[in-house]
Scaffold this motif. Structure first.
Motif, PDB file in Angstrom:
ATOM      1  N   ALA A   1      -4.628  -2.413  -6.021  1.00  0.00           N
ATOM      2  CA  ALA A   1      -5.843  -1.617  -6.187  1.00  0.00           C
ATOM      3  C   ALA A   1      -6.022  -1.157  -7.635  1.00  0.00           C
ATOM      4  O   ALA A   1      -7.141  -0.874  -8.049  1.00  0.00           O
ATOM      5  N   GLY A   2      -4.952  -1.059  -8.369  1.00  0.00           N
ATOM      6  CA  GLY A   2      -5.022  -0.544  -9.736  1.00  0.00           C
ATOM      7  C   GLY A   2      -4.699   0.934  -9.773  1.00  0.00           C
ATOM      8  O   GLY A   2      -3.838   1.369 -10.513  1.00  0.00           O
ATOM      9  N   ALA A   3      -5.382   1.728  -8.988  1.00  0.00           N
ATOM     10  CA  ALA A   3      -5.142   3.167  -8.906  1.00  0.00           C
ATOM     11  C   ALA A   3      -5.862   3.699  -7.680  1.00  0.00           C
ATOM     12  O   ALA A   3      -6.931   3.210  -7.319  1.00  0.00           O
ATOM     13  N   LEU A   4      -5.243   4.686  -7.043  1.00  0.00           N
ATOM     14  CA  LEU A   4      -5.823   5.298  -5.843  1.00  0.00           C
ATOM     15  C   LEU A   4      -5.474   6.777  -5.827  1.00  0.00           C
ATOM     16  O   LEU A   4      -4.451   7.192  -6.389  1.00  0.00           O
ATOM     17  N   THR A   5      -6.265   7.556  -5.119  1.00  0.00           N
ATOM     18  CA  THR A   5      -5.873   8.934  -4.852  1.00  0.00           C
ATOM     19  C   THR A   5      -4.814   8.894  -3.753  1.00  0.00           C
ATOM     20  O   THR A   5      -4.718   7.905  -3.009  1.00  0.00           O
ATOM     21  N   PRO A   6      -4.038   9.941  -3.592  1.00  0.00           N
ATOM     22  CA  PRO A   6      -3.062   9.953  -2.491  1.00  0.00           C
ATOM     23  C   PRO A   6      -3.719   9.735  -1.127  1.00  0.00           C
ATOM     24  O   PRO A   6      -3.164   9.039  -0.283  1.00  0.00           O
ATOM     25  N   ARG A   7      -4.901  10.298  -0.938  1.00  0.00           N
ATOM     26  CA  ARG A   7      -5.603  10.131   0.339  1.00  0.00           C
ATOM     27  C   ARG A   7      -6.015   8.667   0.550  1.00  0.00           C
ATOM     28  O   ARG A   7      -5.868   8.124   1.642  1.00  0.00           O
TER      29      ARG A   7
ATOM     30  N   THR B   1      -5.142   3.476   3.116  1.00  0.00           N
ATOM     31  CA  THR B   1      -4.838   2.053   2.952  1.00  0.00           C
ATOM     32  C   THR B   1      -3.588   1.665   3.732  1.00  0.00           C
ATOM     33  O   THR B   1      -3.547   0.620   4.374  1.00  0.00           O
ATOM     34  N   GLU B   2      -2.590   2.527   3.670  1.00  0.00           N
ATOM     35  CA  GLU B   2      -1.316   2.248   4.341  1.00  0.00           C
ATOM     36  C   GLU B   2      -1.316   2.681   5.808  1.00  0.00           C
ATOM     37  O   GLU B   2      -0.339   2.461   6.519  1.00  0.00           O
ATOM     38  N   ARG B   3      -2.388   3.325   6.224  1.00  0.00           N
ATOM     39  CA  ARG B   3      -2.535   3.783   7.608  1.00  0.00           C
ATOM     40  C   ARG B   3      -1.417   4.737   8.031  1.00  0.00           C
ATOM     41  O   ARG B   3      -0.791   4.577   9.086  1.00  0.00           O
ATOM     42  N   VAL B   4      -1.177   5.712   7.146  1.00  0.00           N
ATOM     43  CA  VAL B   4      -0.224   6.779   7.448  1.00  0.00           C
ATOM     44  C   VAL B   4      -0.907   8.112   7.177  1.00  0.00           C
ATOM     45  O   VAL B   4      -1.935   8.176   6.503  1.00  0.00           O
ATOM     46  N   GLN B   5      -0.333   9.175   7.696  1.00  0.00           N
ATOM     47  CA  GLN B   5      -0.861  10.511   7.476  1.00  0.00           C
ATOM     48  C   GLN B   5      -0.553  10.960   6.047  1.00  0.00           C
ATOM     49  O   GLN B   5       0.482  10.583   5.478  1.00  0.00           O
ATOM     50  N   PRO B   6      -1.423  11.784   5.448  1.00  0.00           N
ATOM     51  CA  PRO B   6      -1.181  12.245   4.076  1.00  0.00           C
ATOM     52  C   PRO B   6       0.189  12.887   3.843  1.00  0.00           C
ATOM     53  O   PRO B   6       0.811  12.616   2.805  1.00  0.00           O
ATOM     54  N   PRO B   7       0.725  13.706   4.766  1.00  0.00           N
ATOM     55  CA  PRO B   7       2.063  14.257   4.507  1.00  0.00           C
ATOM     56  C   PRO B   7       3.147  13.174   4.392  1.00  0.00           C
ATOM     57  O   PRO B   7       4.075  13.288   3.587  1.00  0.00           O
ATOM     58  N   THR B   8       3.002  12.114   5.170  1.00  0.00           N
ATOM     59  CA  THR B   8       3.943  10.991   5.087  1.00  0.00           C
ATOM     60  C   THR B   8       3.807  10.312   3.728  1.00  0.00           C
ATOM     61  O   THR B   8       4.810   9.989   3.071  1.00  0.00           O
ATOM     62  N   MET B   9       2.572  10.110   3.281  1.00  0.00           N
ATOM     63  CA  MET B   9       2.358   9.468   1.985  1.00  0.00           C
ATOM     64  C   MET B   9       2.890  10.338   0.858  1.00  0.00           C
ATOM     65  O   MET B   9       3.404   9.816  -0.131  1.00  0.00           O
ATOM     66  N   THR B  10       2.788  11.645   0.989  1.00  0.00           N
ATOM     67  CA  THR B  10       3.326  12.545  -0.034  1.00  0.00           C
ATOM     68  C   THR B  10       4.812  12.295  -0.233  1.00  0.00           C
ATOM     69  O   THR B  10       5.303  12.226  -1.369  1.00  0.00           O
ATOM     70  N   LYS B  11       5.551  12.108   0.857  1.00  0.00           N
ATOM     71  CA  LYS B  11       6.996  11.833   0.776  1.00  0.00           C
ATOM     72  C   LYS B  11       7.261  10.474   0.141  1.00  0.00           C
ATOM     73  O   LYS B  11       8.178  10.323  -0.664  1.00  0.00           O
ATOM     74  N   ILE B  12       6.469   9.484   0.516  1.00  0.00           N
ATOM     75  CA  ILE B  12       6.643   8.131  -0.027  1.00  0.00           C
ATOM     76  C   ILE B  12       6.390   8.143  -1.529  1.00  0.00           C
ATOM     77  O   ILE B  12       7.184   7.610  -2.317  1.00  0.00           O
TER      78      ILE B  12
END
Length: 149
Positions: A54-60, A65-76
């Motif tokens: 994508a080049g760049a994305l917001t955390p949301r 895109t990854e089909r996970v909840q934002p708190p999960t993405m925060t950890k990743i």
């Protein structure tokens, strides 16, 4: 009509859908398993891949895109940042947001991952006949068309 055309006409679309989905899922799983052994999980590699493509994305956006909840993405993202693979920069129009992008190290890890996957699949394809490889080339074009629909 060739025998192959006759056989294709006999397979109901629902059955073909099931066969294709199963084959694609299994192939994807095998390709993903061919990654270089390292400290990154498949989830982290997937997030890194999404950012690189994508080049760049917001955390949301990355979470969506990854089909996970934002708190999960925060950890990743935190793990990827710890390893110096991802950086945060201020959002150009919304100070509450940040933009995530890969670092030079992140791009190199992504490139290693891609090389390993392509090498594994290339070896498997080399074991096929030229006719089978041509069939797969044609199938790839058709599958891309289906994916864009």
């Amino acid at each position: 009509m060739t025998e192959r055309t006759v056989m294709a006409q006999r397979v109901p679309p629902a059955q073909l859908a099931s066969q294709l989905r199963d084959a694609i899922t299994r192939l994807n799983r095998r390709v993903r398993q061919s990654r270089p052994v390292g400290e990154l999980t498949l989830t982290q590699l997937s997030a890194l891949t999404s950012l690189e493509l994508a080049g760049a994305l917001t955390p949301r956006e990355l979470a969506d895109t990854e089909r996970v909840q934002p708190p999960t993405m925060t950890k990743i993202v935190a793990k990827l940042e710890e390893r110096g693979l991802v950086r945060r920069t201020p959002h150009p129009t919304d100070r509450r947001q940040v933009i995530l992008s890969t670092t030079d190290s992140g791009r190199e890890v992504f490139a290693q991952f891609e090389r390993a996957r392509n090498e594994w699949l290339g070896h498997r394809l080399a074991e096929l006949t030229p006719e089978e490889r041509e069939t797969l080339r044609q199938a790839a074009v058709i599958l891309q068309k289906v994916a864009r629909a």
